[in-house]
Motif scaffolding. Sequence first.
Motif, short mmCIF file in Angstrom:
data_model
loop_
_atom_site.label_atom_id
_atom_site.label_comp_id
_atom_site.label_asym_id
_atom_site.label_seq_id
_atom_site.Cartn_x
_atom_site.Cartn_y
_atom_site.Cartn_z
N GLY A 1 45.01 35.29 -24.38
CA GLY A 1 45.50 33.63 -24.49
C GLY A 1 44.80 33.24 -23.36
N LEU A 2 44.89 33.80 -22.33
CA LEU A 2 44.10 32.62 -21.43
C LEU A 2 42.61 32.69 -21.60
N ALA A 3 41.99 33.62 -21.90
CA ALA A 3 40.67 33.53 -22.12
C ALA A 3 40.43 32.56 -23.44
N THR A 4 41.16 32.63 -24.49
CA THR A 4 40.87 31.75 -25.53
C THR A 4 41.21 30.28 -25.12
N LEU A 5 42.25 30.14 -24.59
CA LEU A 5 42.62 28.67 -24.23
C LEU A 5 41.41 27.82 -23.33
N THR A 6 41.22 28.79 -22.33
CA THR A 6 40.09 28.59 -21.39
C THR A 6 38.86 28.12 -22.08
N ARG A 7 38.39 29.07 -22.94
CA ARG A 7 37.11 28.92 -23.51
C ARG A 7 37.11 27.59 -24.53
N THR A 8 38.08 27.10 -24.99
CA THR A 8 38.16 26.08 -25.83
C THR A 8 38.60 24.96 -25.15
N GLY A 9 38.32 24.91 -23.92
CA GLY A 9 38.88 23.84 -23.04
C GLY A 9 40.21 23.11 -22.92
N ARG A 10 41.17 24.08 -23.37
CA ARG A 10 42.63 23.58 -23.48
C ARG A 10 43.27 23.79 -22.05
N LEU A 11 42.51 24.70 -21.28
CA LEU A 11 42.97 25.10 -19.95
C LEU A 11 41.81 24.80 -18.99
N LEU A 12 41.87 24.36 -17.88
CA LEU A 12 40.98 23.98 -16.76
C LEU A 12 40.42 25.38 -16.19
N PRO A 13 39.20 25.50 -16.07
CA PRO A 13 38.83 26.90 -15.47
C PRO A 13 38.84 27.10 -14.04
N GLU A 14 39.11 26.12 -13.37
CA GLU A 14 39.28 25.96 -12.02
C GLU A 14 40.38 26.65 -11.66
N HIS A 15 41.55 26.65 -12.51
CA HIS A 15 42.79 27.51 -12.11
C HIS A 15 42.82 28.60 -12.62
N THR A 16 41.91 29.23 -13.03
CA THR A 16 41.65 30.60 -13.87
C THR A 16 42.60 31.72 -12.80
N GLU A 17 42.05 31.83 -11.63
CA GLU A 17 42.43 32.47 -10.50
C GLU A 17 43.83 32.53 -10.45
N SER A 18 44.54 31.40 -10.06
CA SER A 18 45.85 31.01 -9.97
C SER A 18 46.79 31.51 -11.17
N ARG A 19 46.09 31.45 -12.41
CA ARG A 19 46.99 32.06 -13.57
C ARG A 19 46.85 33.45 -13.68
N VAL A 20 45.96 34.14 -12.93
CA VAL A 20 45.65 35.45 -13.19
C VAL A 20 46.68 35.95 -12.13
N GLU A 21 46.70 35.39 -10.68
CA GLU A 21 47.77 35.64 -9.85
C GLU A 21 49.29 35.54 -10.23
N LEU A 22 49.43 34.54 -11.01
CA LEU A 22 50.76 34.37 -11.56
C LEU A 22 51.10 35.49 -12.54
N LEU A 23 50.21 35.64 -13.27
CA LEU A 23 50.42 36.72 -14.40
C LEU A 23 50.57 38.07 -13.94
N VAL A 24 49.75 38.39 -12.86
CA VAL A 24 49.95 39.82 -12.20
C VAL A 24 51.26 39.74 -11.26
N ASP A 25 51.75 38.75 -10.87
CA ASP A 25 52.87 38.49 -9.98
C ASP A 25 54.17 38.62 -10.83
N ARG A 26 54.11 38.03 -11.91
CA ARG A 26 55.34 38.22 -12.74
C ARG A 26 55.39 39.44 -13.74
N LEU A 27 54.30 40.02 -14.09
CA LEU A 27 54.21 41.16 -14.78
C LEU A 27 54.20 42.30 -14.02
N ALA A 28 53.51 42.72 -12.88
CA ALA A 28 53.47 44.03 -12.22
C ALA A 28 54.29 43.70 -10.98
N MET A 29 55.55 43.89 -11.43
CA MET A 29 56.80 43.82 -10.36
C MET A 29 56.98 45.25 -9.58
N LEU A 30 55.95 45.33 -8.45
CA LEU A 30 55.75 46.47 -7.61
C LEU A 30 56.72 46.46 -6.37
#
Length: 149
Positions: free
Chosen positions: A120-149
Amino acid sequence: MLTDTRSRTPCKLAEQQGWDAVTTRRLGECIEYSQPVLYSHFRGKREIIGAVALQGATEMATAVRAATAAVDGPRERVAALARAYLDFAARNPTESLGEVAGDGVDPGLFTEVFWASLHGLATLTRTGRLLPEHTESRVELLVDRLAML
């Protein structure tokens, strides 16, 4: 180095016992190479896992290309692509994220949610619906929320 049926050995070990079971010693025994030979090709387990992942992506791309080249028409190509992708996924299950899924979370379900989120992140970024400059923040948020270590 990891070609033919030997390339599937790390994945089979990981599917059966988890990636922690894929040690260079066990891998060497399975594919009949000594650890020094493995280390002459790879710097360690992470590099081996990377090579296996790259080979899997290459195999998937080959399967998708072959399936779509065998049919005529855009609708038929999309259907062939979907079937080839799903067939590949069925033959190559991925539950390697189980170690970060957390207690009481099914590793398969966790993996599905993780990949769906990334797609979903890749598709929305590729189509311009999400700004690419926030990609790293999105990845960090996804990992933080999903990978509860």
